[in-house]
Design a protein around this motif. Sequence first.
Motif: not given
Lengths: 341, 298
Positions: B53-80
């Motif tokens: 319930w706390v997590a906003t996304h699936n921790p294993y789900m990859q999103d290759l369109q959206n790699t290494l994006s900095p912290p934002s509203g959609a990804h609080y701590f960014g993406t890897d």
Amino acid sequence: MTFDRRRQLTTIAGQCGSIFVTLFGLLILTFVIGRIMPTDPVRAIVGEDATREVYENVYRQLGLDRPVWEQFFMYLRDVVTLDFGTSIRTGQPVLQDIIHVLPATIELATFAIIVGAGVGIPLGVLAAVHKDRWQDHVIRVFSLMGHSMPIFWTGMIALLVFYAGLGWVGGSGRMSQFYIGLVPERTNFLLIDSALAGEWDVFFSALNHIILPASLLGYSSSAYITRMTRSFMLDQINQEYITTARVKGLSQRQTIWRHAFGNIRVQLVTIVALAYGALLEGAVLIETVFAWPGFGQYLTSNLLIGDMNAVMTCVLIVGVIFIALNILSDLLYRIFDPRTR
Amino acid sequence: MTDATPGPKARPARLQSLTALRNIMVFLFKTPTSAFAMVVLAILVLVALFAPWVATHNPYMQDLQNTLSPPSGAHYFGTDELGRDIFSRLVYGTRITLTIIFLVTITVGPLGLIVGAVAGYRGGKTDIVLMRVTDIFLSFPSLILSLAFVAALGPSLNNAIIAISLTAWPPIARLARAETLTFRKADYIAAARLQGASTTRILWKSIMPMCLPSVVIRLTLNMATVILTAAGLGFLGLGAQPPMPEWGAMIATGRRFMIDSWWLVTFPGVAILTVSLAFNLLGDGLRDALDPKQMMKR
């Protein structure tokens, strides 16, 4: 007098005995760890496509066809004759490799312990003097912070800030790439070698590179030193001779530093010696981050390819260093503390 | 500790220990540092329990369109580097951290307690042998010994837990032995023996409960070390393996992208630091809370 002498001799003999037993146990432990590993030591040497004949030859050469206890005695014999085998990765005798990389780690650890003691001891005294006031709390959090940080992570962040961002210090490695090979290797302690050769550029480059990892290591070890200094000082401050000194009209500084601190110096020496041993642990991680060509990096890089000869020797040597430091701190205690004579 | 004078009707033992527990809690919450630690650890447990319930996304789900994006509203701590949400990975990582701590503690606590209590109570040769073995394990820094064990067993999360447990029991054993020595000659032990209680029963019923408080403190202080060792093993690639969202392993993979994408290593590191600091502060507070000199002041 003779009775005293005899008793002393018995204690020394007893201690030698227990050191011997511990060392023997250490050997059993490294032997057992070396044997339970799932990777095949023969395959590691001969490779995947070796013929059955070659395989069995090496198998026999390594003595793996003999009973376990015989293998253990072979291992024992090798260790006693300082034959630790050859590293698969470097192709050199393991001992030679280690002698080559150890100075880099000792240099780093020594620098770090100077930082650690230099920060930890004054903070510990300060915390004791201001017990339960804000200084004490701030120091407690500061030192626990050093104890709680994952040092590999702090190392990276520090590199990011002080090297990549601000450019205050040198990056990874022991010196700039530019200087590698300029200084003749004598002791392998870069700071000493470069100073001896009069290569001051190299010396300052080395200093520039060592300062960050050493400070981080020192900070992490200062937590323990601070805590022990504080509790030793508290023991002293509550005693009557301190009150007497105060009544006599001595200044705060004299009471604390001359009288109380004078009495804890012996205990501190032993603490610092033990902290020095603990630094080796942090060194393994920090060397990986800073690409420091020392003992820790040697250990981890061999670990990852399963070079067990090298790994077990490293573990054994760390154990021996630890035991030696324990004995040393014990000895220092005896030498400096008149009551133990 | 609590109301020690026996009244006309002695209070039931269960109630008494509850009062003691409440006193300790009150003491801990009065100290700002331990109060902070308790809050952090409570959050940790809650996050681990309610991770989905706390997590906003699936921790294993990859999103290759959206790699290494900095912290934002959609990804609080960014993406890897594979576009996975770092915040969600951290959230699920709490489960791994707590599992490691839990498994190590329930192995190390009883093991150390039994070895220490037996050595202290039996004395003689048993003591010498057990303490020698303890000393041998103590003559290594724990990370180095865990490294050796993991190298031998093969890198995985389970083996890391086994290796950490193998290295973490000796200090507990030492402590339990020291505690046992202080009361093995006590009258109530002698009384139990005169009544015909077996050694096992005395150890189980009379000695181990007495060692428990100091062992618990030591275990709490130990948890910080366990977290750091586990993270260190993960960082070296010897602990949890990718794609598991273990914090140390996250730092290791993020290291390559560190210069341009600081968020990859920063947030997992802050998480490790916060949790291990909380355990250290709590252990520190517990030590004060159970120190008789401090209790007087209350």
